[in-house]
Design a protein around this motif. Structure first.
Motif, PDB file in Angstrom:
ATOM      1  N   ASP A  13      26.453 -42.723 -11.416  1.00 54.21           N
ATOM      2  CA  ASP A  13      25.032 -43.997 -12.469  1.00 54.21           C
ATOM      3  C   ASP A  13      24.199 -43.279 -12.892  1.00 54.21           C
ATOM      4  OD1 ASP A  13      27.223 -45.587 -11.687  1.00 54.21           O
ATOM      5  OD2 ASP A  13      26.880 -46.637  -9.920  1.00 54.21           O
ATOM      6  N   VAL A  21      22.021 -49.706 -12.988  1.00 50.60           N
ATOM      7  CA  VAL A  21      22.928 -48.853 -14.392  1.00 50.60           C
ATOM      8  C   VAL A  21      22.218 -49.554 -15.525  1.00 50.60           C
ATOM      9  CG1 VAL A  21      24.926 -48.140 -14.171  1.00 50.60           C
ATOM     10  CG2 VAL A  21      23.697 -48.813 -11.930  1.00 50.60           C
ATOM     11  N   ARG A  24      26.459 -44.329 -17.383  1.00 45.57           N
ATOM     12  CA  ARG A  24      27.235 -43.710 -16.212  1.00 45.57           C
ATOM     13  C   ARG A  24      27.267 -41.685 -17.063  1.00 45.57           C
ATOM     14  NH1 ARG A  24      31.551 -46.698 -13.318  1.00 45.57           N
ATOM     15  NH2 ARG A  24      30.386 -47.781 -11.340  1.00 45.57           N
ATOM     16  N   HIS A  37      18.580 -41.323 -12.286  1.00 48.64           N
ATOM     17  CA  HIS A  37      19.904 -41.396 -11.552  1.00 48.64           C
ATOM     18  C   HIS A  37      19.451 -41.610  -9.696  1.00 48.64           C
ATOM     19  CE1 HIS A  37      19.289 -36.968 -10.323  1.00 48.64           C
ATOM     20  NE2 HIS A  37      19.907 -37.212  -9.922  1.00 48.64           N
ATOM     21  N   ALA A  77      28.645 -42.943  -8.749  1.00 53.17           N
ATOM     22  CA  ALA A  77      29.074 -43.703  -9.471  1.00 53.17           C
ATOM     23  C   ALA A  77      29.944 -45.023  -9.156  1.00 53.17           C
ATOM     24  CB  ALA A  77      29.431 -43.874 -10.688  1.00 53.17           C
ATOM     25  N   GLY A  78      28.794 -46.251  -8.880  1.00 54.30           N
ATOM     26  CA  GLY A  78      29.352 -47.143  -8.717  1.00 54.30           C
ATOM     27  C   GLY A  78      29.214 -47.218  -6.720  1.00 54.30           C
ATOM     28  N   GLU A  79      28.663 -45.810  -6.301  1.00 56.15           N
ATOM     29  CA  GLU A  79      28.401 -46.073  -4.054  1.00 56.15           C
ATOM     30  C   GLU A  79      27.753 -46.818  -4.396  1.00 56.15           C
ATOM     31  OE1 GLU A  79      29.133 -42.624  -1.408  1.00 56.15           O
ATOM     32  OE2 GLU A  79      28.050 -42.026  -3.343  1.00 56.15           O
ATOM     33  N   ALA A  80      27.136 -47.031  -3.088  1.00 57.68           N
ATOM     34  CA  ALA A  80      25.997 -48.146  -2.331  1.00 57.68           C
ATOM     35  C   ALA A  80      25.016 -46.636  -1.752  1.00 57.68           C
ATOM     36  CB  ALA A  80      26.543 -49.146  -1.814  1.00 57.68           C
TER      37      ALA A  80
END
Length: 178
Positions: A13, A21, A24, A37, A77-80
Motif C-alpha cells: 500500500d 491508502v 498500491r 508505505h 497491501a491490505g495487511e493490518a
C-alpha cells in the motif's frame, strides 16, 4: 527488516502523510521512487527481558551490515499492522507460536530519501530463536544497559534508531522517568 522470500513484485500500500491508502505499487517501485508505505518494528525480548539485537547481512537491500534492535519489515497491501508485526517477528526470529505483539505507538519516519509509517510493537519470546541466515549475520539478547552502551559504538539502522529513541521518550512519558 525481512526481505527473504519477498520479491520486488510484492504489492505494498502507498499511503499519504495521514497514513491513508492512496494507491498500491510493487515493492521495487515503492523503493525506487521513494513512495511512502508502512512498516512494523517489533522489539523482541527473551524470558529475562533482554532485547534481541542483530546485525543485518551484507546482502540486505536496505541498510546492509548495520545493527538493529528491532525485527520487522514492510506491511503488505491490505495487511493490518498487527498481522504484519506477528508475521515478521516469527519469520525473523525463526519461531512460531509467538504471542501477538503489543502495539505501542506509530510514527512517520522521515529519512534522507525515504519515508514510511512505522508501527512500533513489543513481544516476549520465550522460545529458542533461529534467525534466518540470509537476514541475520549475528545476534544476541542484550540488556537495556548493554544496548545503551552500544548506541555510540555500533552503526545502527537509522529507522530502528529513530524508533528506539521514540520508544525511550514514550516510556519516559508513561512512567514519568527520563
Amino acid at each position: 527488516m525481512n526481505e527473504s522470500g519477498r520479491s520486488a513484485d510484492e504489492i505494498l500500500d502507498v499511503v499519504d502523510e495521514h497514513d491513508r491508502v492512496v494507491g498500491r505499487a510493487p515493492r521495487g517501485e515503492v523503493y525506487a521512487r521513494g513512495l511512502r508505505h508502512r512498516c512494523v518494528f517489533v522489539l523482541a525480548r527473551d524470558a529475562e527481558g533482554r532485547i534481541f539485537v542483530h546485525r543485518r547481512t551484507p546482502v540486505k537491500l536496505v541498510f546492509p551490515s548495520l545493527y538493529d534492535m528491532f525485527v520487522g519489515g514492510v506491511v503488505g497491501a491490505g495487511e493490518a499492522y498487527d498481522e504484519a508485526a506477528l508475521r515478521e517477528a516469527e519469520e525473523e526470529l525463526g519461531v512460531s507460536g509467538l504471542p501477538r505483539p503489543s502495539h505501542l505507538f506509530t510514527f512517520l519516519y522521515d529519512g534522507a530519501d525515504r519515508t514510511w509509517w512505522s508501527a512500533v510493537y513489543e513481544v516476549r519470546c520465550g522460545l529458542p530463536v533461529r534467525p534466518q541466515a540470509e537476514e541475520v549475520a549475528w545476534h544476541a539478547f542484550l540488556t537495556e544497559e548493554e544496548v545503551e552502551r552500544r548506541l555510540g559504538e555500533w552503526q545502527w539502522v537509522p529507522d530502528g534508531l529513530a524508533a528506539y529513541e521514540r520508544l525511550r521518550a514514550y516510556r519516559a512519558g508513561i512512567t514519568g522517568r527520563a
